[in-house]
Write an enzyme that holds these catalytic residues in place. Structure first.
Site, PDB file in Angstrom:
ATOM      1  N   GLY A 210      49.514  42.534  45.729  1.00 43.67           N
ATOM      2  CA  GLY A 210      48.236  43.260  44.358  1.00 43.67           C
ATOM      3  C   GLY A 210      47.744  42.320  43.691  1.00 43.67           C
ATOM      4  O   GLY A 210      47.936  40.894  43.736  1.00 43.67           O
ATOM      5  N   HIS A 211      47.021  43.291  42.495  1.00 46.70           N
ATOM      6  CA  HIS A 211      46.621  42.377  41.514  1.00 46.70           C
ATOM      7  C   HIS A 211      47.167  42.807  39.684  1.00 46.70           C
ATOM      8  O   HIS A 211      46.569  42.761  39.020  1.00 46.70           O
ATOM      9  CB  HIS A 211      44.802  42.996  41.421  1.00 46.70           C
ATOM     10  CG  HIS A 211      44.140  42.656  42.525  1.00 46.70           C
ATOM     11  ND1 HIS A 211      42.688  43.539  42.802  1.00 46.70           N
ATOM     12  CD2 HIS A 211      44.352  42.380  43.601  1.00 46.70           C
ATOM     13  CE1 HIS A 211      41.799  42.603  43.700  1.00 46.70           C
ATOM     14  NE2 HIS A 211      43.456  41.548  44.135  1.00 46.70           N
ATOM     15  N   GLY A 212      48.433  42.994  40.292  1.00 46.26           N
ATOM     16  CA  GLY A 212      49.901  42.946  38.805  1.00 46.26           C
ATOM     17  C   GLY A 212      49.765  44.343  38.996  1.00 46.26           C
ATOM     18  O   GLY A 212      48.886  45.381  39.097  1.00 46.26           O
TER      19      GLY A 212
ATOM     20  N   ASP B  22      45.485  46.673  45.598  1.00 43.86           N
ATOM     21  CA  ASP B  22      44.920  45.968  44.098  1.00 43.86           C
ATOM     22  C   ASP B  22      45.636  46.315  43.145  1.00 43.86           C
ATOM     23  O   ASP B  22      46.754  46.201  43.718  1.00 43.86           O
ATOM     24  CB  ASP B  22      43.241  47.421  43.589  1.00 43.86           C
ATOM     25  CG  ASP B  22      42.663  46.681  43.191  1.00 43.86           C
ATOM     26  OD1 ASP B  22      42.810  46.739  42.048  1.00 43.86           O
ATOM     27  OD2 ASP B  22      41.451  46.347  43.717  1.00 43.86           O
ATOM     28  N   ASP B  23      45.372  47.296  41.901  1.00 40.57           N
ATOM     29  CA  ASP B  23      46.422  46.581  40.912  1.00 40.57           C
ATOM     30  C   ASP B  23      47.843  47.669  40.943  1.00 40.57           C
ATOM     31  O   ASP B  23      47.545  48.834  41.680  1.00 40.57           O
ATOM     32  CB  ASP B  23      45.480  47.609  39.602  1.00 40.57           C
ATOM     33  CG  ASP B  23      44.724  46.872  38.990  1.00 40.57           C
ATOM     34  OD1 ASP B  23      44.739  45.568  39.921  1.00 40.57           O
ATOM     35  OD2 ASP B  23      43.558  46.753  37.947  1.00 40.57           O
TER      36      ASP B  23
END
Length: 512
Positions: free
Chosen positions: A334-336, A312-313
């Site tokens: 991931g999500h940055g 995720d983040d």
């Protein structure tokens, strides 16, 4: 009578005092005076009156002699300072810890902590070469001295069997109410999260973890201060490490991997520094944020290089955060790096003075993202994203004021007339490649994005795309600001000036 001759003139080599001259004979004029140098004074020369001068004696020495001015006076050497007091180290092995990777060492862990925290500046040591199995534990610091060091050189692993986890399944290791606390070392915390990830997938607990979920955790009672429990709507997967209600804390050097949920959660803290830290979980592991920050200020991530690989983040900044600096971070997959989500369930969220710079983001869903729910209140302001390099990022720059992750659970999201304001956001020197949409601004109709600056942006399509990737044009909806000296993409949809509903934006900012 023979004539009287005048006396010879005095010799220049040997001047004759006046009283030794022969007086002139009566009737004759005295001889002309010849110039001669004055003789130097002599202590043996009597004065003209014939009296001897008084004897000059030196003045008596002062009773308290003073050293001459501008001269160094040697002083007696000082005695060397006493040696620094050696602070004690409390080794978990000395408190019954086995470290064999099978024995439950939770009791030894707790006993070591209770002994160490009574001594200011002491160290609790998890030695290298050992693997300690630990159930869920919450370490209270309200009775502890300051400047305790948790030295992790060995390994800490979670129980393999969920039934042995313990009563609280929202968090695994919690440190709370500490001052000057340091977590450091070259060791590893392994959450053995694969079984938790399967349970999350089976229970549809796969929604974006960036919820504004500060109130998902509460303190049960005075008898169990700081023991967090999950409410009925929150995930049952535990966060690996939580730092709660502490100040002047340092986290450095250690590695956390395979966390069941968030790797690190920082909540209600002041003055936390994180550097040389690694979070590592597979890119498809659900809700495994690298670091989440809630209701905290003066946070510094990665004074040196961090490496965050999460599902995720990499870093998620939630409501109530102020003065957060993130720099020198490597993020991906991931999500940055995200701010939000904010404003869930009509809540008010305030975030300000955030800086993200000198960051490498690769192979992620998002680059730098801001996400807010419709119906929220408050504001995000004073944010700068600068000197960021993107590589194979799906959405490098994204602001989404229509964020909703409840579609799969059947709740859905309806249109609202209020929103968390997004204002004073600067993007500068952001370069690299994207695989879907370079810039995505979906701002609220009623509370548009204002004072947005795009400066020196150069984002180009990746040369190699996955078979399911498709490029889209950039989107700008209800965003006001200026575009300066940028290369790609060519986006001309930023509107100058202020929206007609700017009074709503101003009201939200003032509410914070």
């Amino acid at each position: 009578m023979p004539p009287v001759l005048p006396p010879p003139p005095p010799s220049r080599r040997s001047p004759v005092p006046p009283f030794l001259h022969t007086p002139p004979t009566k009737g004759h004029a005295p001889p002309a005076k010849q110039p001669s140098p004055s003789p130097p004074p002599s202590p043996h020369t009597p004065p003209k009156n014939g009296h001897a001068p008084p004897v000059k004696r030196p003045p008596p020495p002062p009773s308290h002699p003073t050293p001459p001015k501008n001269k160094h006076v040697p002083q007696s050497p000082k005695s060397p300072p006493p040696p620094a007091k050696k602070l004690p180290t409390f080794n978990i092995r000395n408190f019954g810890g086995k470290g064999d990777g099978n024995t439950d060492d939770t009791e030894a862990f707790t006993s070591t902590w209770l002994a160490a925290c009574k001594v200011e500046g002491s160290t609790m040591l998890i030695p290298a070469g050992y693997k300690f199995v630990l159930r869920a534990v919450s370490l209270e610091g309200i009775q502890c001295k300051e400047n305790i060091v948790f030295q992790l050189d060995g390994s800490i692993v979670a129980p393999e069997n969920h039934d042995k986890w313990g009563g609280d399944r929202s968090h695994w290791i919690v440190f709370k109410r500490l001052t000057g606390f340091t977590i450091q070392g070259c060791g590893t915390i392994d959450g053995r999260g694969s079984r938790w990830w399967k349970l999350s997938s089976a229970s549809d607990d796969t929604q974006d973890s960036g919820n504004d979920a500060d109130d998902d955790y509460h303190e049960d009672s005075e008898e169990n201060v700081g023991m967090f429990t999950a409410n009925a709507g929150s995930s049952t997967s535990p966060t690996a490490l939580m730092i709660y209600h502490s100040k002047n804390t340092i986290l450095k050097g250690i590695t956390i991997r395979n966390s069941p949920k968030f790797h690190v959660q920082i909540m209600n803290c002041n003055g936390v520094k994180v550097h040389d830290f690694t979070a590592s979980s597979p890119g498809d592991s659900p809700n495994t944020d690298g670091i989440q920050v809630h209701r905290s200020r003066d946070i510094f991530h990665a004074v040196k290089w961090n490496d965050t690989r999460a599902g995720d983040d990499c870093i998620a900044i939630q409501k109530g955060c102020h003065n957060v600096n993130v720099h020198n971070v490597t993020c991906g997959p991931g999500h940055g790096i995200s701010i939000g989500s904010l404003g869930t369930d009509h809540s008010r969220a305030c975030v300000s003075n955030i800086t993200v710079r000198d960051v490498n983001i690769h192979d992620t869903m998002n680059g730098v993202r801001m996400k807010t729910w419709q119906g929220g209140k408050g504001a995000v302001r004073g944010v700068t994203f600068s000197d960021i390099r993107m590589n194979q990022v799906k959405f490098p720059i994204i602001v989404d004021q229509y964020y909703c992750d409840r579609g799969s659970s059947g709740h859905g999201c309806t249109n609202q007339t209020t929103a968390v304001a997004v204002s004073g956001i600067t993007y500068e020197n952001i370069r690299g490649t994207y695989t879907d949409t370079a810039i995505y601004f979906a701002c609220s109709d009623s509370v548009p994005c204002t004072n947005i600056v795009l400066d020196s942006i150069d984002l180009r399509p990746a040369k190699q795309l996955d078979h399911d990737s498709q490029l889209h044009d950039s989107l700008c909806w209800k965003v006001f600001g200026q575009w300066k000296s940028s290369h790609e993409p060519k986006v001309a949809c930023l509107q100058a000036g202020k929206p007609s509903t700017y009074d709503r934006v101003r009201s939200n900012i003032d509410s914070c």
